[in-house]
Design a protein around this motif. Structure first.
Motif, short mmCIF file in Angstrom:
data_model
loop_
_atom_site.label_atom_id
_atom_site.label_comp_id
_atom_site.label_asym_id
_atom_site.label_seq_id
_atom_site.Cartn_x
_atom_site.Cartn_y
_atom_site.Cartn_z
N GLU A 1 52.88 9.38 31.82
CA GLU A 1 52.44 10.75 32.09
C GLU A 1 53.37 11.77 31.44
O GLU A 1 52.93 12.76 30.86
CB GLU A 1 52.36 10.99 33.60
N GLU A 2 54.67 11.51 31.53
CA GLU A 2 55.64 12.45 30.95
C GLU A 2 55.53 12.49 29.43
O GLU A 2 55.58 13.57 28.82
CB GLU A 2 57.06 12.04 31.36
N LEU B 1 52.94 11.67 27.54
CA LEU B 1 51.66 12.23 27.11
C LEU B 1 51.64 13.75 27.24
O LEU B 1 50.91 14.42 26.51
CB LEU B 1 50.52 11.61 27.93
N ALA B 2 52.44 14.26 28.15
CA ALA B 2 52.43 15.71 28.41
C ALA B 2 53.46 16.47 27.58
O ALA B 2 53.42 17.70 27.55
CB ALA B 2 52.67 15.96 29.89
N ASP B 3 54.36 15.77 26.91
CA ASP B 3 55.47 16.45 26.22
C ASP B 3 55.67 15.83 24.83
O ASP B 3 56.21 14.72 24.71
CB ASP B 3 56.74 16.32 27.06
N ALA B 4 55.25 16.55 23.81
CA ALA B 4 55.36 16.04 22.43
C ALA B 4 56.80 15.77 22.04
O ALA B 4 57.09 14.83 21.28
CB ALA B 4 54.71 17.01 21.46
N GLY B 5 57.72 16.57 22.56
CA GLY B 5 59.14 16.38 22.24
C GLY B 5 59.67 15.08 22.80
O GLY B 5 60.40 14.33 22.11
N LYS B 6 59.32 14.79 24.04
CA LYS B 6 59.76 13.54 24.67
C LYS B 6 59.13 12.34 23.96
O LYS B 6 59.77 11.30 23.79
CB LYS B 6 59.40 13.53 26.15
N LEU B 7 57.87 12.49 23.56
CA LEU B 7 57.19 11.41 22.85
C LEU B 7 57.88 11.11 21.53
O LEU B 7 58.13 9.94 21.18
CB LEU B 7 55.73 11.79 22.60
N LYS B 8 58.24 12.15 20.80
CA LYS B 8 58.93 11.97 19.52
C LYS B 8 60.29 11.31 19.71
O LYS B 8 60.67 10.40 18.95
CB LYS B 8 59.08 13.33 18.83
N ALA B 9 61.03 11.74 20.73
CA ALA B 9 62.35 11.16 21.00
C ALA B 9 62.23 9.71 21.41
O ALA B 9 63.08 8.87 21.05
CB ALA B 9 63.04 11.97 22.10
#
Length: 322
Positions: A46-47, A49-57
């Motif tokens: 969930e986190e 999917l909701a945050d492009a920055g976290k996904l990239k990291a």
């Protein structure tokens, strides 16, 4: 083929520390738990999917260490007859599929689930005998009304997101043998395949080499787990292969999970690797550690050392002698 590990065994470590340790062992890939029974210690869908920055990291954490993500794993029972139990498993599996697409991970692993024996049931019912005939009637009802409809819908969702579903053949669930996997695949389509784990074949009396052949000829192996099983020749005659004793009662159980090489020797594992190459499987062999006689570090390290002896990793060249 590439060597990887199911990273839930390092749940006590941070993602970064776990990846550093895995990379230090010379592995190529990591399988990540995203919910259900494996938990989500290293990945909160969930986190991300909701945050492009976290996904990239998250992606960079693997790429920077030369690692790939072989699969996202969300094992549960989405067919549980109690809706309040089934719903979270189902929703977590769908989120995992969405995350896999965003991460460009081709496979999501899970269980088929096991329904009850009628609409008002409270607990799963796993029929394993053809007689009395009640069991056949339960099995037909489950597949017609629950198993096939659920996976048709979920399989379409996965296909729409360019993700394959790899179901682990596991006792206690509707899909637990090569035949049951192929039955579901025929009904749903090629999006369904196996996360083939030899350890669950051995205790059911199935030769994993033959399981590889059966599923591989149908191009139905989407992912592969590396875990061993030892059979106690005395206890199996007392309790049978469907031994219901706790895994903690290792001295008295008919069988128990072991790390690679401690249930079957390297010739057997070499035969499994050769069978995988023969049927065209050229993806990840993912170590799963559930050995009650070894620490996480020792069991994992020995599995890596043993598999490195028998893995076939280089591209297949021409038969120069032909």
């Amino acid at each position: 083929m590439k060597l990887g590990v199911f990273a839930v065994l390092f749940a006590q470590k941070s993602l970064e520390d776990a990846l550093d340790y895995i990379a230090s062992k010379g592995l190529d890939a990591v399988e990540i738990g995203t919910g259900g029974y494996p938990g989500d210690a290293h990945c909160k869908p969930e986190e991300l999917l909701a945050d492009a920055g976290k996904l990239k990291a998250f992606k960079k954490a693997f790429e920077s260490r030369g690692l790939t993500i072989s699969a996202l794993s969300c094992h549960g029972n989405p067919l549980h007859p109690q809706a309040q139990l089934a719903k979270p498993y189902h929703e977590s599996f769908l989120r995992t599929i969405e995350l896999a697409e965003r991460l460009e991970v081709p496979v999501v692993n899970g269980f088929s689930g096991c329904p009850g024996d009628h609409e008002g049931a409270k607990y799963p019912n796993w029929p394993v005998a053809p007689w009395p005939n009640d069991f056949q009637e339960i099995l037909d009802w489950q597949w017609t009304n629950k198993v096939i409809p659920y996976w048709k819908e979920t399989g379409k969702f996965a296909s729409d997101h360019n993700v394959k579903i790899a179901l682990e053949l596991h006792g206690g669930f509707s899909v637990h043998t090569p035949a049951t996997l192929l039955r579901l695949r025929e009904a749903v389509g090629e999006v369904i395949g196996a996360n083939l784990d030899p350890s669950h074949m051995w205790w059911q009396g199935i030769d994993p080499v033959q399981a590889v052949q059966i599923l591989g000829r149908a191009k139905a192996i989407h992912h592969f787990h590396a875990k061993d099983t030892s059979i106690d020749p005395i206890n199996v005659n007392k309790h049978g292969v469907t031994d219901m004793q706790s895994y903690t009662l290792m001295l008295d159980r008919a069988w128990q999970f072991r790390t690679v090489g401690y249930g079957h020797d390297m010739k057997v594992w070499a035969d499994i690797m050769s069978a995988l190459r023969l049927v065209g499987y050229d993806y990840v062999v993912s170590i799963e550690h559930e050995d009650g006689l070894m620490s996480v570090e020792e069991g994992f390290t020995k599995a890596v050392q043993n598999l490195q002896q028998v893995m076939i990793q280089e591209p297949l060249g021409e038969m120069w002698w032909v």
